[in-house]
Design an enzyme around this catalytic site. Structure first.
Site, PDB file in Angstrom:
ATOM      1  N   ASP A  71       0.395  -4.605  13.099  1.00  0.00           N
ATOM      2  CA  ASP A  71      -0.983  -4.792  13.575  1.00  0.00           C
ATOM      3  C   ASP A  71      -1.916  -5.174  12.410  1.00  0.00           C
ATOM      4  O   ASP A  71      -2.870  -5.924  12.586  1.00  0.00           O
ATOM      5  CB  ASP A  71      -1.511  -3.501  14.222  1.00  0.00           C
ATOM      6  CG  ASP A  71      -0.522  -2.903  15.208  1.00  0.00           C
ATOM      7  OD1 ASP A  71      -0.787  -2.918  16.413  1.00  0.00           O
ATOM      8  OD2 ASP A  71       0.543  -2.410  14.752  1.00  0.00           O
ATOM      9  N   HIS A 128      -2.102   0.343  16.692  1.00  0.00           N
ATOM     10  CA  HIS A 128      -0.924   0.741  15.907  1.00  0.00           C
ATOM     11  C   HIS A 128       0.333   0.708  16.771  1.00  0.00           C
ATOM     12  O   HIS A 128       1.270   1.462  16.526  1.00  0.00           O
ATOM     13  CB  HIS A 128      -1.082   2.168  15.360  1.00  0.00           C
ATOM     14  CG  HIS A 128      -2.045   2.307  14.222  1.00  0.00           C
ATOM     15  ND1 HIS A 128      -3.380   2.040  14.338  1.00  0.00           N
ATOM     16  CD2 HIS A 128      -1.861   2.694  12.933  1.00  0.00           C
ATOM     17  CE1 HIS A 128      -3.983   2.265  13.180  1.00  0.00           C
ATOM     18  NE2 HIS A 128      -3.079   2.660  12.304  1.00  0.00           N
ATOM     19  N   SER A 168      -5.445  -4.284   0.716  1.00  0.00           N
ATOM     20  CA  SER A 168      -5.897  -5.674   0.765  1.00  0.00           C
ATOM     21  C   SER A 168      -4.737  -6.537   1.257  1.00  0.00           C
ATOM     22  O   SER A 168      -4.002  -7.132   0.459  1.00  0.00           O
ATOM     23  CB  SER A 168      -6.320  -6.146  -0.630  1.00  0.00           C
ATOM     24  OG  SER A 168      -7.298  -5.308  -1.191  1.00  0.00           O
ATOM     25  N   GLU A 169      -4.562  -6.606   2.565  1.00  0.00           N
ATOM     26  CA  GLU A 169      -3.392  -7.309   3.109  1.00  0.00           C
ATOM     27  C   GLU A 169      -3.387  -8.790   2.729  1.00  0.00           C
ATOM     28  O   GLU A 169      -2.324  -9.377   2.499  1.00  0.00           O
ATOM     29  CB  GLU A 169      -3.333  -7.157   4.636  1.00  0.00           C
ATOM     30  CG  GLU A 169      -2.809  -5.804   5.107  1.00  0.00           C
ATOM     31  CD  GLU A 169      -3.815  -4.668   4.993  1.00  0.00           C
ATOM     32  OE1 GLU A 169      -4.994  -4.934   4.703  1.00  0.00           O
ATOM     33  OE2 GLU A 169      -3.425  -3.501   5.199  1.00  0.00           O
ATOM     34  N   GLU A 199       0.841  -1.200   0.000  1.00  0.00           N
ATOM     35  CA  GLU A 199       0.000   0.000   0.000  1.00  0.00           C
ATOM     36  C   GLU A 199       0.883   1.258   0.000  1.00  0.00           C
ATOM     37  O   GLU A 199       1.750   1.410   0.873  1.00  0.00           O
ATOM     38  CB  GLU A 199      -0.905  -0.013   1.243  1.00  0.00           C
ATOM     39  CG  GLU A 199      -1.905  -1.155   1.195  1.00  0.00           C
ATOM     40  CD  GLU A 199      -2.441  -1.564   2.560  1.00  0.00           C
ATOM     41  OE1 GLU A 199      -2.354  -0.762   3.504  1.00  0.00           O
ATOM     42  OE2 GLU A 199      -2.942  -2.700   2.666  1.00  0.00           O
TER      43      GLU A 199
END
Ligand SMILES: Cc1ncc(C[n+]2csc(CCOP(=O)(O)OP(=O)(O)O)c2C)c(N)n1
Length: 685
Positions: free
Chosen positions: A428, A472, A402-403, A372
């Site tokens: 995370d 995070h 879209s991990e 990303e």
């Protein structure tokens, strides 16, 4: 035609040979499934474990492959025996695998639902519903890069259309115009639940439109329709038109799995599906078209049944895998490679990451970098800045958010010959896509018995920084280090950032390099190397004889500062920067502990319970020489969540003062020969 009618129309003259051949092949797969089912039904079962059969769905793989090129690739649903056979795998090896024998495709490591042969056109099945779709994107990426014109067909069930990974794969494939055919084998059932209860629209194909993907719904019992649709789709994909989706309606003739008594299934539904049996309808069409008579059809089916019976019994007489082989092929054996020092330069941590990436792009044309914002913008932290400008959009590019697709495609791309280095912006965020590392990347070498590896690198960053929220800020390396098959590094400074990334990129296994966001702007010397060091090397940063401080990542600078203070107090404290948690540098650890008199304090930013300090303590106690004194303590963040406020963070994370205090307590305990209460000030709530 209504997809629920049984096909009865005549077969044209030019299709006679194809239709005859399809009858034989469908009969073979049906006989194969019938025999496999029988092997699970004895008491005790001749073959243990779950099995899922494709009875009723055989035409889809067989005719799809007939419409594709010989070098096009297949990724199958877990209900994938038919796809494996259609792709040309040796039926003995397929039967051998589902019977978990040494002669199986994967020597009994995979079983029925996770067979894989990425060294052939059959990349494999996937027993995580829908997960093959993201891998397909990666294989397609490799094909696009190679310009070989290959197409990947990935099959899933209708239930899988509700999986997040499938949606991410479609978004990713659409964004990158990848040559992937998404094949939905719609049998109306999502395990034990009718799919209609979970979908508002009847046709799966309509979902594709939302992604800008062309789609069709066809009768998956009609070999000619299936073959021709796949041939047309492949032609369009080869012309660069991007992905497509083909929904094949099929009957589910049997239960979901070998013991399914289908108590939940209305008899009318079962009958309606039985009425669409493709073996029966194909036989009738052949007879009706005057191509074969009834006796010839019956004889063809009987011949295939006998062939399967013979091969299955032969497989069942063949040996089980050798138990001694169970340990092998988790990761590649360590290499004796040596780093070749070049020059030393001073730079920030994040510049060191950038330089390592640049070096890898220059060194190997198979290296691609994506994630990303990593392309045009150069990453949210600047780690990939100017790489797209200098190496082009094909090698450094942005992805959808879209991990699953990022990590899953990296697995597929690595299998298919690329060397992906992907970024997950925050560790995370990896949690939403853990499947791709824990179930996918880590398994390939093992299941294929070392025939295929996954040389991918995942870069990410972690840790608490002032103001960062609880989603995070976590320090999660222990979760990853727990997974056999993954290699995990944590970089503590600019030199680590460079050298660990270079080592990971040179390694043939999936490596995760965890960076420290809080240290990105810290400057330090970086030893540049032409050839990278092997993975798994710890570094002693400071020798000490009173106590040894073992640490990694963000805690390294604090531990070094604490060691300075301890020296001022007359305590000689050594510092070991572990760098790799898996593989763990046991030799360095044990030697370091011995030099420190067996007094070890492990300091990590991660919370205490399940933290890696526990593993280090156990490893040392298992490996320390007989009679060697050993006391291991830990200083960690308390078992809490991480608050945004820096004031609250400071209360929880190990500080230099706390490290000094814990180290003094341990050193003094040893000096007095006694055993004081463990210094756990920072680990108690
Ligand atoms: C991620 C995941 N969730 C759940 C399961 C359990 N499971 C195995 S098969 C299956 C049904 C899949 O249905 P569908 O995609 O329609 O395929 P079909 O069984 O019809 O071939 C489920 C839920 C799984 N293997 N993986």
């Amino acid at each position: 035609m209504d997809n629920n009618d049984r096909r009865s129309d005549a077969i044209g003259g030019q299709e006679h040979d194809f239709a005859r051949e399809m009858l034989t092949r469908v009969a073979f797969v049906r006989a194969f499934e019938t025999k496999a089912w029988a092997l699970t039904q004895t008491n005790p079962p001749r073959v243990p474990g779950s099995m899922h059969f494709c009875a009723g769905q055989e035409v889809v793989p067989l005719a799809a492959v007939a419409g594709l090129r010989d070098d096009d690739q297949i990724i199958a649903t877990y209900r994938g025996h038919g796809w494996a056979l259609a792709s040309g795998l040796d039926p003995r090896a397929v039967m051998g695998e589902i019977c978990q024998r040494a002669c199986g495709v994967n020597g009994g490591r995979a079983g029925s639902a996770y067979m894989m042969a990425p060294d052939t056109r059959f990349i494999g099945e996937n027993s995580i519903v829908g997960a093959g779709t993201t891998a397909a994107c990666g294989v397609a990426l490799a094909n696009l890069t190679a310009g070989n014109g290959r197409v990947v067909a990935v099959s899933i069930g209708d239930g899988a259309m509700n999986q997040g990974s499938v949606h991410e794969a479609m978004a990713f494939a659409a964004a990158k115009s990848l040559p992937v055919i998404f094949v939905v084998e719609n049998n109306g059932w999502s395990e034990l639940t009718p799919t209609s209860a979970m979908f508002r629209n009847e046709r799966m194909a309509r979902r594709a439109g939302g992604y800008g993907i062309d789609a069709a719904t066809i009768d998956g019992t009609d070999p000619i329709a299936v073959r021709d649709t796949f041939a047309l789709a492949a032609e369009q994909l080869r012309a660069g038109k991007g992905p497509c989706l083909i929904e094949c309606t099929v009957p589910r003739l049997w239960g979901h799995y070998h013991r399914d008594i289908e108590h939940y299934r209305p008899k009318t539904d079962k009958q309606a599906h039985a009425d669409r049996d493709p073996l029966l309808s194909l036989g009738e069409r052949l007879v009706g078209s005057g191509i074969m008579d009834r006796a010839e059809v019956d004889a063809a089916i009987a011949a295939e049944t006998a062939r399967v019976e013979e091969l299955a019994e032969e497989v069942m007489r063949s040996p089980n895998p050798d138990p001694a082989t169970a340990h092998g092929h988790v990761v590649a054996l360590p290499t004796a490679r040596r780093a070749e020092p070049d020059e030393t330069r001073t730079m920030t941590y994040v510049e060191a990451v950038n330089l390592a990436l640049r070096t890898e792009l220059e060194a190997d044309p198979r290296t691609v970098i994506y994630g990303e914002d990593v392309g045009q913008a150069g990453g949210v932290f600047g780690a990939t800045r100017y790489l797209q400008r200098d190496f082009g959009e094909a090698r450094v590019f942005d992805t959808p958010i879209s991990e699953n697709a990022i990590l899953g495609s990296a697995v597929g791309a690595a299998i298919a010959g690329l060397k992906p280095i992907v970024e997950i912006m925050w560790l995370d965020f990896m949690m939403v896509a853990f499947d791709q590392l824990v179930n996918q990347a880590s398994n390939v070498r093992y299941v294929t018995g070392g025939k295929t590896s996954v040389p991918m690198v995942v870069r990410t960053q972690q840790g608490a920084t002032p103001g960062a929220c609880a989603q995070h800020s976590q320090t999660l390396e222990a979760l990853l280090a727990h997974i056999p098959g993954l290699k995990v590094a944590v970089a503590a400074n600019a030199d680590d950032a460079y050298s660990l990334l270079r080592a990971a990129a040179a390694d043939p296994d999936p490596c995760i390099v965890i960076e420290a966001r809080g240290l990105y702007q810290e400057k330090g010397p970086v030893q540049l190397v032409r050839a990278a060091e092997p993975v798994g090397l710890a570094r002693t940063l400071r020798e000490g004889s009173d106590i040894g401080l073992v640490t990694w990542g963000t805690m390294v600078p604090r531990v070094l500062a604490a060691a300075d203070e301890l020296a001022g107090l007359g305590i000689s404290a050594g510092v070991l920067n572990l760098r790799w948690l898996n593989p763990l540098d046991e030799t360095a650890l044990v030697d370091f502990a011995a030099r420190a008199g067996g007094r070890i304090l492990v300091v990590h930013e991660a919370v205490r319970t399940g933290g890696f300090a526990g593993e280090i303590a156990m490893r040392l106690s298992e490996l320390a020489a007989d009679g060697q004194p050993l006391t291991v303590r830990r200083l960690t963040t308390a078992d809490t969540r991480i608050p945004a406020s820096p004031v609250l963070q400071d209360e929880l994370l190990p500080s230099v003062a706390a490290i000094v205090s814990s180290a003094r307590s341990l050193a003094n305990t040893a000096r007095s020969g006694g055993r004081s209460k463990a210094p756990r000030a920072r680990v108690e709530t």
